[in-house]
Design an enzyme around this catalytic site. Structure first.
Site, PDB file in Angstrom:
ATOM      1  CG  ASP A   1       0.453  -3.536   0.800  1.00  0.00           C
ATOM      2  OD1 ASP A   1       0.489  -4.370  -0.122  1.00  0.00           O
ATOM      3  OD2 ASP A   1       0.420  -2.301   0.627  1.00  0.00           O
TER       4      ASP A   1
HETATM    5  N1  URA Z   1      -3.384  -0.655  -1.762  1.00  0.00           N
HETATM    6  C1  URA Z   1      -2.221  -0.655  -1.085  1.00  0.00           C
HETATM    7  O1  URA Z   1      -1.352   0.168  -1.310  1.00  0.00           O
HETATM    8  N2  URA Z   1      -2.051  -1.598  -0.126  1.00  0.00           N
HETATM    9  C2  URA Z   1      -2.980  -2.506   0.195  1.00  0.00           C
HETATM   10  O2  URA Z   1      -2.774  -3.328   1.096  1.00  0.00           O
HETATM   11  C3  URA Z   1      -4.194  -2.494  -0.523  1.00  0.00           C
HETATM   12  C4  URA Z   1      -4.383  -1.557  -1.502  1.00  0.00           C
END
Ligand code: URA
Length: 259
Positions: A106
């Site tokens: 993310d």
């Molecule tokens: N899970 C999430 O919620 N975000 C990420 O960036 C990676 C795994």
């Protein structure tokens, strides 16, 4: 790799177009084993010769693999109108058009992102059949509760009814834990902890397979690795061994959250 025209090689291996490459050639900015090349038609052998552009070596191997330590604010995409992408963290002399991030973190998550031009490897890494484990240091808004371990091991059901595969986890401090995922559903870690009644404040991916994010790699930094390292990465190590390695490698991160 066989002999290839210098202008094609540089246009394939860098972010520059053929016409930009031609003007670099004209200016004498391209060298093969130290000797200036001006002719765009000249053939070179990238496996046998050292090719430089503005003094920087241009990688000639079959594929390129870079581990990036993604800072917050960068998108795992090849281009975006609004946000910076992780490809902007790849230095010019290593960047070329076929590169992409293998897997997603993310925009507000940090840590291990592999950038490559090896589509086959990316498929292998991301396919549910191979489920290369991914390790996250998770900072929670509220204290980690002991009963989370069993719920995660049983497989969490997300708010939309999706059932997750079992997750191994270890509490590290009051609000920090390490989790190991064998799949990559959208916002999975955040949604799993939301289902448990908690909230993820920050996620740092510290390892993929048995390959650790180099702990001394600064945010925004990169490390070139090679195909043999990738083969090593794909050989999974036990959760307990990875926990020990991650906790010793990331002790300073755990003490003073370096974001
Ligand atoms: N899970 C999430 O919620 N975000 C990420 O960036 C990676 C795994």
């Amino acid at each position: 790799m066989n002999e290839i025209r210098i202008d094609k090689f540089l246009a394939d291996r860098t972010k520059y177009s053929r016409s930009e490459v031609k003007s670099f050639l004209k200016k004498g900015a391209v060298r093969a084993d130290g000797a200036v090349i001006n002719d765009p038609k000249q053939k070179i052998n990238p496996d046998a010769q050292e090719i430089t552009l503005n003094g920087k070596k241009i990688h000639g191997g079959a594929h390129i693999y870079l581990i990036l330590n993604k800072p917050e604010g960068y998108l795992c995409a090849t281009e975006d109108r609004e946000h910076k992408t992780v490809l902007e963290l790849v230095p010019d002399e290593l960047r070329h058009k076929d590169m992409f991030p293998a897997g997603r973190l993310d925009i507000d998550s940090t840590g291990f992102v592999l950038v490559t031009d090896d589509g086959e490897l990316a498929h292998q890494m991301l396919s549910p059949k191979h489920h290369v484990p991914k390790y996250y240091l998770v900072t929670l808004a509220r204290p980690f509760e002991e009963n989370y371990l069993q719920s995660l091991a049983d497989g969490i059901t997300l708010s939309d009814g999706t059932k997750c595969l079992p997750v191994q986890a270890k509490q590290i401090s009051e609000k920090i834990c390490l989790v190991c995922l064998h799949e990559g559903k959208y916002h999975q870690v955040k949604r799993m902890f939301a289902s448990l009644g908690n909230h993820v404040e920050h996620l740092h991916r510290t390892a993929v397979g048995s390959l650790l994010l180099p702990p001394d790699l600064p945010f925004g930094g990169h490390l070139e690795i090679f195909h043999k390292d990738i083969l090593q990465m794909l050989k999974a190590e036990s959760f307990s061994v990875m926990c020990e390695q991650i906790m010793s490698a990331f002790s300073s991160y755990l003490i003073n959250d370096r974001r």
